[in-house]
Write a protein that holds these residues in place. Structure first.
Motif, short mmCIF file in Angstrom:
data_model
loop_
_atom_site.label_atom_id
_atom_site.label_comp_id
_atom_site.label_asym_id
_atom_site.label_seq_id
_atom_site.Cartn_x
_atom_site.Cartn_y
_atom_site.Cartn_z
N CYS A 42 -65.35 -4.31 85.84
CA CYS A 42 -66.67 -3.94 86.36
C CYS A 42 -66.98 -2.54 85.85
O CYS A 42 -66.11 -1.65 85.92
CB CYS A 42 -66.65 -3.98 87.89
SG CYS A 42 -68.22 -3.63 88.70
N VAL A 43 -68.18 -2.35 85.30
CA VAL A 43 -68.55 -1.04 84.73
C VAL A 43 -69.90 -0.60 85.29
O VAL A 43 -70.66 -1.43 85.82
CB VAL A 43 -68.63 -1.12 83.18
CG1 VAL A 43 -67.27 -1.43 82.57
CG2 VAL A 43 -69.67 -2.15 82.72
N PRO A 44 -70.22 0.69 85.16
CA PRO A 44 -71.58 1.12 85.52
C PRO A 44 -72.59 0.30 84.72
O PRO A 44 -72.34 -0.02 83.55
CB PRO A 44 -71.61 2.60 85.13
CG PRO A 44 -70.18 3.03 85.14
CD PRO A 44 -69.40 1.83 84.70
N ILE A 45 -73.70 -0.02 85.35
CA ILE A 45 -74.63 -0.99 84.76
C ILE A 45 -75.10 -0.57 83.37
O ILE A 45 -75.27 -1.41 82.48
CB ILE A 45 -75.81 -1.24 85.74
CG1 ILE A 45 -76.66 -2.43 85.34
CG2 ILE A 45 -76.66 -0.02 85.94
CD1 ILE A 45 -76.15 -3.73 85.84
N HIS A 59 -71.20 -11.53 87.50
CA HIS A 59 -72.07 -11.01 88.54
C HIS A 59 -72.71 -9.76 87.93
O HIS A 59 -72.39 -8.63 88.31
CB HIS A 59 -71.27 -10.66 89.78
CG HIS A 59 -70.29 -11.73 90.19
ND1 HIS A 59 -70.66 -13.04 90.35
CD2 HIS A 59 -68.96 -11.68 90.48
CE1 HIS A 59 -69.60 -13.75 90.73
NE2 HIS A 59 -68.56 -12.95 90.80
N ASP A 78 -74.03 -6.33 89.35
CA ASP A 78 -73.06 -5.32 89.78
C ASP A 78 -72.32 -4.67 88.62
O ASP A 78 -71.48 -3.80 88.83
CB ASP A 78 -71.95 -5.96 90.65
CG ASP A 78 -72.50 -6.73 91.82
OD1 ASP A 78 -73.43 -6.24 92.47
OD2 ASP A 78 -71.98 -7.84 92.08
N ASN A 114 -70.25 -6.46 86.81
CA ASN A 114 -68.96 -7.17 86.92
C ASN A 114 -69.04 -8.49 86.15
O ASN A 114 -69.99 -9.23 86.31
CB ASN A 114 -68.71 -7.45 88.41
CG ASN A 114 -67.39 -8.12 88.75
OD1 ASN A 114 -67.32 -8.83 89.75
ND2 ASN A 114 -66.33 -7.90 87.99
N ILE A 131 -62.34 0.84 81.63
CA ILE A 131 -61.96 2.11 82.25
C ILE A 131 -62.52 3.27 81.42
O ILE A 131 -63.02 4.26 81.97
CB ILE A 131 -60.43 2.19 82.45
CG1 ILE A 131 -60.00 1.17 83.51
CG2 ILE A 131 -60.01 3.61 82.84
CD1 ILE A 131 -58.51 1.04 83.70
N ASP A 190 -65.91 4.32 82.37
CA ASP A 190 -66.00 4.75 83.77
C ASP A 190 -66.03 3.57 84.74
O ASP A 190 -66.59 3.65 85.83
CB ASP A 190 -67.24 5.65 83.99
CG ASP A 190 -66.94 6.82 84.91
OD1 ASP A 190 -65.83 6.87 85.49
OD2 ASP A 190 -67.81 7.69 85.06
N GLY A 191 -65.39 2.48 84.34
CA GLY A 191 -65.35 1.28 85.17
C GLY A 191 -63.97 1.04 85.76
O GLY A 191 -63.13 1.94 85.78
N THR A 192 -63.77 -0.18 86.22
CA THR A 192 -62.56 -0.52 86.95
C THR A 192 -61.89 -1.78 86.39
O THR A 192 -62.57 -2.67 85.85
CB THR A 192 -62.87 -0.72 88.45
OG1 THR A 192 -61.68 -1.10 89.15
CG2 THR A 192 -63.89 -1.83 88.67
N THR A 204 -60.60 -4.04 88.14
CA THR A 204 -60.86 -5.17 89.02
C THR A 204 -62.06 -4.91 89.92
O THR A 204 -62.02 -4.02 90.78
CB THR A 204 -59.62 -5.56 89.84
OG1 THR A 204 -60.01 -6.52 90.84
CG2 THR A 204 -58.94 -4.39 90.50
N GLY A 205 -63.11 -5.68 89.70
CA GLY A 205 -64.31 -5.53 90.52
C GLY A 205 -64.17 -6.20 91.87
O GLY A 205 -64.73 -5.72 92.86
N GLU A 206 -63.39 -7.31 91.94
CA GLU A 206 -63.35 -8.06 93.20
C GLU A 206 -62.09 -8.88 93.41
O GLU A 206 -61.91 -9.42 94.49
CB GLU A 206 -64.57 -8.98 93.28
CG GLU A 206 -64.68 -9.97 92.11
CD GLU A 206 -65.97 -10.81 92.16
OE1 GLU A 206 -66.87 -10.45 92.93
OE2 GLU A 206 -66.05 -11.80 91.42
#
Lengths: 482, 482
Positions: A348-351, A377, A380, A382, A412, A415-417, A419-421
């Motif tokens: 998941c990253v900033p849009i 998704h 988000d 993601n 990453i 600036d993302g993650t 795992t979003g969910e």
């Protein structure tokens, strides 16, 4: 009990103490242990020594006290739908299966909230609510329990409008590592009264305590619900549309991306005739005028981005067919390779970074040696890749792991993650320091040590440094983080 | 430095080490220490030994390392607007004033987020954003800093629509008790990657770390904004209207209650001619059609509840006059008794319990020996009493404390909280066990001990058991929790 496999003394002592309490709700049969040793993912099964089917918070407390006394690990188990090895018993021990704690304790329409036991599924809750005019929006795939969804900070297709479990859990009842029971908050919609224990336990994956009851926000069923679908010449145009829609502030309830391969799989599996192009599914919630406005604004934006065939479907049958197809994506992918297993990625990253992230990722997809579908998704930031791998092929697993490693590093860096969910479980542990930095991970470890000094609560999950869980993963895929 | 008051050795050692770093930004003058020994509330001033005006995260880190070395307490200070004694130096030590850290580090319109240093105020941020079409909605009274607002989990009049700092902080930069620096999260809108450090530090009041940078969500300025006002024959009718509006799901942006005494004070202070009756102020955000719909639905509900004089004001001047009057309530109350101090209560209850809570509370108001006004963010179930007390009268302070004790006990019994948005500080410590239970408070204490083993970060706040802060309060009001 499996006579071939004598238990080490402490496990036997726990079983001896628990059997009078639980009777035949304590099982050591191989079949039940095998059923509880894995989620729905590619992770290698790791069996608990025994499974306890609990019926109350008090029973969980009693089991935890007994395990704490003898130093035996505890793994909580809900719907068994996790995707990152959360329920694998990497050190053996006692699996606490909460799926029989299925009582809905209080529905409070006046406060738009509900309190349920941890084993209630979202489907059960929404069935129960159907005459109340209310619903609970968070919808991960599968028959997840609400306790498990809280524990993994799950979300789903409605998060762009309604948030995730982070925003929708008001309070939890939690059994701590010493067997004591706390409630994390009262039901006021906001509070500044001390540390946010609710949010600390949401997403803690059973490593800080065992969630036995959940109080959740509910929402009024919207007066009007409408769906829409349209296709694009390429994924970038679809993603750019979504970025504009979010930046414009249109309160879409759902916006899901399916790439051409996914649409193809869905058509085959669900016998549909969607154009096999990158596709967006939308859902709009609101008043009749509000929904009409959202549809008009959305249509203008997607058509500026080269969308074709924008069709809105207000009637429930057409909507349901669309969302049923969306929710069947996992099985549709599976059907592309009946003996395959699906390795689902979850960045998941900033849009604003979604388009570059997806464009770069598509280059990887073009070179993969197995079928890969993309769903997202995207509102988000993601998206998931479903890598349909042969679980017996070391080469394919290694290729999948390398692809996932590149994807997570890319997210990453934007600036993302990782795992979003889906959560960390054991599968994402190796990315924790990369994402958070050593200092933040150490802060998490200090919290873990403070609340679970014996490291008995779902050990080997979330935090790096546990050799058993890391070996467990590398045994499977045979490649370290490249 | 105050020559009359020699410092104990460790403080002197800290000052000696910090002076080369900070120069004249390290002050031991009595005037500056006095200015930093209190917030905007009734709490007795407690002075730090010195004040450091910091300019960077690195300076905060250096100060914390030095204080950790010598065992000297640290009190972070933002706008000095806190209401529960958060900035009182109950054990002396070093005040770190972050108000000069005022840089806006990055505005990212594409992601609807912004990163600021902790000393930026919400007013400064919104001024900076005014040409971007974006705004930050959280609006506690006063010139609060965004770092302070994160630290107290603040909210304000927009929380019913936009949430509190809990929902609107994406990430924090935090200096930990050993002086190391962490970032709590990346900027993805959702993540399941481990413990929610962001939400742990939001509301931790400087007791777990010092917030030096804040990344916040932003929102598009709505296409249409309209305000409305109406009056009711009694407070219960006004509150019942709000309960219906929330239960109906109308997405009001603001709904504020002023009781008749408050309206009277506002009329006098702001030279307005509002009917001196229980009054609701509304604000509606959305598209033109959406706002018209919200106003129509709201008017129907309030008129069913005996409202009179419902007037909507779309033009900016009329709206601004209304909200300026609302935001001047504190000064309007103050003007009722020029030498008085305002003791602001802050309970919050589930919305269904708001009417019983307020009706019961009104009985107390009728018997009070001093002026009391009521204002409420009633859409959240949160309301404040402004008790305008003589700070030199032990009898009035005792009466105020007894009234507040009854109010908080009432709210907690209704499944609510002692503090909806002001925080615990030292003033609400005595209610922590009543609200959360001993087990939950002990869980918070374990976290505090793990992250701040020397108890140097804003000691004597949030957690019960620190004699100095409890004595500090009882010296003032002379009455234990009844």
């Amino acid at each position: 009990m499996n006579a071939q496999q004598p238990y080490p003394m402490p496990v036997q002592a726990v079983l001896d103490e628990l059997r009078p309490l639980l009777g035949d709700r304590l099982s050591t049969s191989l079949a039940e242990r095998e059923q509880h040793g894995h989620g729905e993912s590619y992770h290698r099964s790791q069996l608990p020594d025994a499974v306890c089917y609990v019926q109350s918070t008090e029973e969980v407390s009693c089991i935890v006290k007994t395990c704490a006394k003898y130093g035996v690990p505890i793994v909580p188990f809900g719907g068994g739908t996790s995707l990152e090895g959360h329920v694998c018993a990497v050190h053996g021990g006692i699996c606490i299966d909460l799926s029989r704690m299925q009582r809905i304790l209080a529905i409070r329409p006046g406060d738009l909230d509900v309190t349920v036991e941890a084993g209630v599924t979202r489907q059960q809750l929404n069935t129960e609510l159907r005459t109340s005019g209310l619903f609970f929006p968070i919808d991960p795939g599968g028959e997840s329990t609400l306790g498990g969804m809280a524990a993994t900070r799950a979300s789903g297709t409605n998060a762009v409008r309604y948030g995730t479990m982070r925003e929708n859990v008001l309070s939890l009842t939690v059994v701590l590592a010493d067997g004591s029971v706390i409630k994390t908050a009262n039901r006021a919609r906001k509070s500044s009264a001390g540390y946010d224990l609710t949010r600390l336990f949401v997403g803690s994956e059973g490593t800080l305590g065992i969630i036995t009851e959940v109080t959740l926000r509910l929402y009024g069923i919207p007066e009007t619900i409408s769906a829409a679908v349209c296709t694009f010449p390429d994924v970038a145009s679809a993603v750019n549309s979504v970025v504009s829609i979010i930046q414009y502030g249109i309160p879409v309830a759902r916006v899901e991306l399916l790439d051409a391969r996914t649409v193809m799989a869905v058509n085959r599996y669900s016998k549909m005739t969607l154009d096999e192009q990158p596709t967006l599914f939308f859902e709009f919630h609101g008043s009749p005028a509000g929904v009409a406005e959202q549809i008009e604004q959305t249509q203008a934006i997607v058509e500026e981005n080269a969308a074709v065939g924008f069709v809105a479907a207000a009637d429930a049958d057409a909507r349901n067919a669309l969302w049923k197809a969306r929710h069947s994506v996992h099985y549709a992918m599976q059907s592309m390779r009946p003996n395959g297993r699906i390795w689902s990625t979850d960045v998941c990253v900033p849009i604003s970074q979604l388009t570059p992230c997806i464009i770069e990722t598509e280059k990887d997809l073009a070179q993969a040696s197995f079928f890969i579908a993309m769903v997202g998704h995207v509102g988000d930031g993601n998206f998931h890749l479903g890598l349909v791998v042969d679980p017996d092929s070391k080469a394919e697993l290694a290729e999948a792991e390398a692809l996932n490693n590149r994807l997570v590093r890319r997210a990453i860096a934007l600036d993302g993650t990782a795992t979003g969910e889906h959560g960390v479980g054991s599968g994402k542990i190796k990315f924790m320091e990369l994402e958070h930095g050593a200092g933040a991970v150490n802060t998490m470890r200090l919290i873990k040590q403070a609340l679970d000094p014996q490291n008995l609560l779902n050990p080997g999950k979330i935090l790096p440094g546990d050799k058993a869980s890391e070996v467990g993963l590398s045994l499977l895929a045979g490649e370290a983080l490249d």
